[in-house]
Design a protein around this motif. Structure first.
Motif, short mmCIF file in Angstrom:
data_model
loop_
_atom_site.label_atom_id
_atom_site.label_comp_id
_atom_site.label_asym_id
_atom_site.label_seq_id
_atom_site.Cartn_x
_atom_site.Cartn_y
_atom_site.Cartn_z
N GLY A 192 0.81 -1.21 0.00
CA GLY A 192 0.00 0.00 0.00
C GLY A 192 0.84 1.26 0.00
N ILE A 193 0.19 2.36 0.20
CA ILE A 193 0.81 3.68 0.07
C ILE A 193 2.00 3.84 1.03
CG2 ILE A 193 -0.77 4.82 1.72
CD1 ILE A 193 -0.98 7.12 -0.39
N ASN A 240 5.04 1.60 -0.07
CA ASN A 240 5.68 2.22 -1.23
C ASN A 240 6.56 3.40 -0.81
OD1 ASN A 240 4.73 1.52 -4.30
ND2 ASN A 240 3.27 0.79 -2.79
N SER A 259 -0.38 -2.39 -13.16
CA SER A 259 -1.15 -1.82 -12.06
C SER A 259 -1.64 -0.44 -12.50
CB SER A 259 -0.25 -1.68 -10.84
OG SER A 259 -0.86 -0.82 -9.90
N CYS A 311 -1.60 2.20 -11.05
CA CYS A 311 -0.78 3.33 -10.58
C CYS A 311 0.31 3.70 -11.58
CB CYS A 311 -0.18 3.01 -9.22
SG CYS A 311 1.12 1.78 -9.29
N TYR A 357 7.72 1.97 -7.79
CA TYR A 357 6.97 0.78 -8.19
C TYR A 357 6.46 0.94 -9.63
CZ TYR A 357 3.18 -2.71 -8.12
OH TYR A 357 2.35 -3.75 -8.40
N ASN A 373 -7.23 -1.35 -8.41
CA ASN A 373 -6.94 -1.80 -7.04
C ASN A 373 -7.70 -3.10 -6.75
OD1 ASN A 373 -5.90 0.85 -7.07
ND2 ASN A 373 -6.20 1.05 -4.87
N SER A 409 -0.22 -2.94 4.11
CA SER A 409 -1.35 -3.36 3.26
C SER A 409 -1.96 -2.20 2.48
CB SER A 409 -2.44 -3.98 4.13
OG SER A 409 -2.94 -3.00 5.00
N HIS A 410 -2.86 -2.57 1.58
CA HIS A 410 -3.68 -1.58 0.89
C HIS A 410 -4.87 -1.21 1.78
CE1 HIS A 410 -1.53 -3.32 -2.63
NE2 HIS A 410 -1.48 -2.05 -2.96
N VAL A 411 -5.60 -0.20 1.32
CA VAL A 411 -6.61 0.39 2.20
C VAL A 411 -7.73 -0.59 2.58
CG1 VAL A 411 -7.85 1.46 0.24
CG2 VAL A 411 -8.17 2.35 2.53
N LYS A 454 -8.94 -2.77 10.88
CA LYS A 454 -9.13 -1.69 11.86
C LYS A 454 -10.53 -1.72 12.47
CE LYS A 454 -5.80 1.71 10.11
NZ LYS A 454 -5.63 3.02 9.45
N TRP A 464 -6.65 6.90 7.16
CA TRP A 464 -5.58 7.82 6.75
C TRP A 464 -6.07 8.81 5.70
CZ3 TRP A 464 -1.23 3.68 5.52
CH2 TRP A 464 -0.84 3.08 6.72
N ARG A 471 -11.15 5.59 -5.36
CA ARG A 471 -10.51 4.35 -5.83
C ARG A 471 -11.57 3.41 -6.38
NH1 ARG A 471 -6.82 7.17 -5.11
NH2 ARG A 471 -4.90 6.84 -3.94
N PRO A 511 -0.65 10.59 3.90
CA PRO A 511 -0.86 11.06 2.52
C PRO A 511 -2.13 10.49 1.86
CG PRO A 511 0.84 9.37 2.57
CD PRO A 511 0.46 9.62 4.00
N ASP A 512 -2.67 11.27 0.93
CA ASP A 512 -3.83 10.84 0.15
C ASP A 512 -3.41 10.03 -1.08
OD1 ASP A 512 -6.00 11.71 1.57
OD2 ASP A 512 -6.19 13.64 0.51
N LYS A 514 -8.18 7.30 -9.62
CA LYS A 514 -7.67 6.45 -10.72
C LYS A 514 -8.74 5.45 -11.12
CE LYS A 514 -4.58 4.17 -7.38
NZ LYS A 514 -3.32 3.53 -7.13
O1 GFB Z 1 -4.63 1.28 -0.91
P1 GFB Z 1 -3.62 2.32 -0.70
O2 GFB Z 1 -2.56 2.05 0.30
O3 GFB Z 1 -2.88 2.63 -2.05
O4 GFB Z 1 -4.35 3.68 -0.24
P2 GFB Z 1 -3.03 3.59 -3.32
C1 GFB Z 1 -5.47 4.19 -0.91
C2 GFB Z 1 -6.00 5.40 -0.16
O5 GFB Z 1 -6.56 4.96 1.08
C3 GFB Z 1 -4.99 6.47 0.19
C4 GFB Z 1 -6.11 5.78 2.13
O6 GFB Z 1 -5.59 7.74 0.02
C5 GFB Z 1 -4.70 6.19 1.67
O7 GFB Z 1 -4.28 7.35 2.38
N1 GFB Z 1 -6.16 5.05 3.40
C6 GFB Z 1 -6.98 5.34 4.44
C7 GFB Z 1 -5.40 4.00 3.78
N2 GFB Z 1 -6.74 4.55 5.48
C8 GFB Z 1 -5.78 3.68 5.10
C9 GFB Z 1 -5.13 2.60 5.76
O8 GFB Z 1 -5.37 2.27 6.91
N3 GFB Z 1 -4.18 1.92 5.04
C10 GFB Z 1 -3.87 2.26 3.75
N4 GFB Z 1 -2.95 1.53 3.09
N5 GFB Z 1 -4.46 3.31 3.11
C11 GFB Z 1 -1.21 1.99 -4.14
C12 GFB Z 1 0.18 2.13 -4.66
O9 GFB Z 1 -1.71 3.25 -4.08
O10 GFB Z 1 -2.06 1.28 -5.01
C13 GFB Z 1 0.71 0.86 -5.14
O11 GFB Z 1 0.98 2.71 -3.68
C14 GFB Z 1 -0.28 0.03 -5.92
O12 GFB Z 1 1.84 1.12 -5.89
C15 GFB Z 1 -1.65 0.04 -5.33
O13 GFB Z 1 -0.35 0.47 -7.23
C16 GFB Z 1 -2.70 -0.60 -6.22
O14 GFB Z 1 -4.23 3.20 -4.13
O15 GFB Z 1 -2.94 5.02 -2.97
#
Ligand code: GFB
Length: 392
Positions: free
Chosen positions: A150-151, A154, A189, A191, A218, A247, A260-262, A269, A284, A291, A350-351, A356
């Motif tokens: 996840g974010i 990365n 992906s 991204c 990435y 995603n 992890s991803h969100v 959580k 976050w 998404r 960060p957001d 996307k």
């Molecule tokens: O899923 P995520 O980590 O990746 O975060 P991305 C998506 C959004 O969810 C962001 C928010 O705006 C995060 O700030 N978010 C809110 C959270 N709460 C949480 C939390 O508890 N955990 C996480 N992880 N996020 C990734 C890329 O981007 O997407 C990778 O960094 C990859 O390279 C993946 O491509 C598919 O969608 O922002």
């Protein structure tokens, strides 16, 4: 008009939907039938039965039935495609995506699925990978292995994301070419598209603007893999194709809160807040980024479909064509896992990319569509989390 239950029989058979459901929602019947036809060549139903079912749906005036009927010559005949005894290598078979693809291949009757764990084969090591290909001789490759996260992951490990992924893609593609793999599917992906490109994102927007900084390393590695597929096609005339999933989430996901991803992070959580009795759940960022989420078993269906049906240099997006804000996602997960909780946004995090959403017009034109909606996918993923304690 909505009579003729006999003609719905093949739809019942292929989709598992009840006759009543098909009669009341024929669009759904058609979509799910289309998805299943691609995977059910040896199901015992003759092509004429499927055509009859489609013709029936056509009589109730379903948009797209005509196109499907016209395309039946290709779609119903899976036996022209990958034979069930083919040697198919799935790289990264223990991950979210790889494990779903192995499930799909097994369900479709493919008996020779090849895998290698990280201990058995370091995919960053060209000599080891070449040796493994020489021994195993995979005829088809679905290449999904790679370092993902996840974010926050990365942000924390950009060097590892760049190095590991660059190496893994380079070694597998090179070995697949040298050992005359008949066809390879590479997964990118969403991204990798420019941070601020127009929405929904068309395949041709690749490399038309700067990348999102939180996943630049990435994305660069994934773009290199995609461009390698195109380069091998051009220079060596091999059948390397690439697809661009949005995603992903589902059973077997990573539920570690740091990496992890969100979607899995929020499931954990909300679940832990419910156990501890705490009302607040921290999400976050601002909650406003949007998404698109695709259930991983749908992605696996799309991969097998594309491996059978697609052979073009142009990459192809895989998604649902729908997105939600992170705030809406949190609300939806909260309603399922812990309805009395309260969401608190942590603006110090960060957001990332504001939005996307993939344009899935090209995939839809090939007649593939997702079947698992977000709410159902979250429920299934939460169930898996409960049964496995979040451990893969
Ligand atoms: O899923 P995520 O980590 O990746 O975060 P991305 C998506 C959004 O969810 C962001 C928010 O705006 C995060 O700030 N978010 C809110 C959270 N709460 C949480 C939390 O508890 N955990 C996480 N992880 N996020 C990734 C890329 O981007 O997407 C990778 O960094 C990859 O390279 C993946 O491509 C598919 O969608 O922002």
């Amino acid at each position: 008009m909505r009579r003729g239950p006999k003609l719905t029989d093949p739809v019942v058979f292929f989709t598992g939907l009840s006759q009543a459901t098909i009669l009341s929602d024929p669009v759904r019947g058609l979509r799910e039938l289309a998805a299943h036809i691609f995977f059910s060549a040896d199901s015992g139903y003759a092509r004429k039965d499927v055509l009859a079912a489609l013709a029936y749906l056509h009589t109730v005036d379903i948009l797209g039935a005509t196109a499907l009927i016209a395309g039946m010559g290709q779609t119903a005949n899976m036996n022209d495609s990958i034979p069930p005894d083919s040697r198919i290598y799935v790289s990264g078979h223990r991950g979210l995506v790889g494990s779903a693809i192995c499930r799909r291949l097994a369900a479709d009757g493919y008996q020779n699925v090849l895998t290698a764990s990280r201990d058995q084969l370091d995919l960053r090591d060209q000599a080891a990978v070449s040796c493994w290909f020489a021994e195993q001789q995979p005829e088809y490759v679905i290449h999904v292995a790679g370092k993902v996260g996840g974010i926050e992951a990365n942000r924390a490990y950009p060097a590892e994301f760049l190095y590991d992924n660059l190496m893994i893609h380079a070694t597998v593609l090179q070995a697949a070419w040298r050992h005359k793999t008949k066809k390879l599917l590479y997964l990118g992906s969403s991204c990798i598209y420019p941070r601020d490109c127009p929405q929904p994102i068309k395949e041709e927007y690749l490399l038309t603007g700067p990348l999102e900084v939180t996943n630049e390393a990435y994305a660069i590695a994934k773009i290199a893999g995609l461009k390698s597929c195109q380069a091998y096609r051009r220079q060596y005339d091999c059948h390397f194709i690439s697809a661009m999933p949005t995603n992903l989430y589902g059973p077997g996901d990573n539920f570690d809160l740091e990496t992890s991803h969100v979607l899995p992070a929020l499931i954990r959580k909300f679940h832990e807040a419910k156990l501890s009795g705490s009302e607040d759940v921290v999400v976050w960022g601002s909650g406003s980024p949007k998404r698109e989420f695709l259930y991983v078993d749908d992605l696996a269906n799309a991969c097998v479909f594309l491996l059978n049906q697609y052979d073009d240099e142009q990459t192809i997006n895989i998604g649902t064509g729908q997105d939600v804000t992170i705030g809406e996602l949190a609300q939806q997960i909260g309603d399922i896992v812990y309805p009395t909780s309260r969401v608190v946004f942590d603006a110090t995090k960060p957001d990332g990319t504001p939005r996307k959403l993939l344009d899935v017009g090209r995939l839809h034109a090939l007649t593939w569509r997702h079947t698992t909606e977000l709410e159902e996918g979250i429920r299934r993923t939460y169930q898996w989390f409960l049964e496995n304690n979040g451990e893969t």
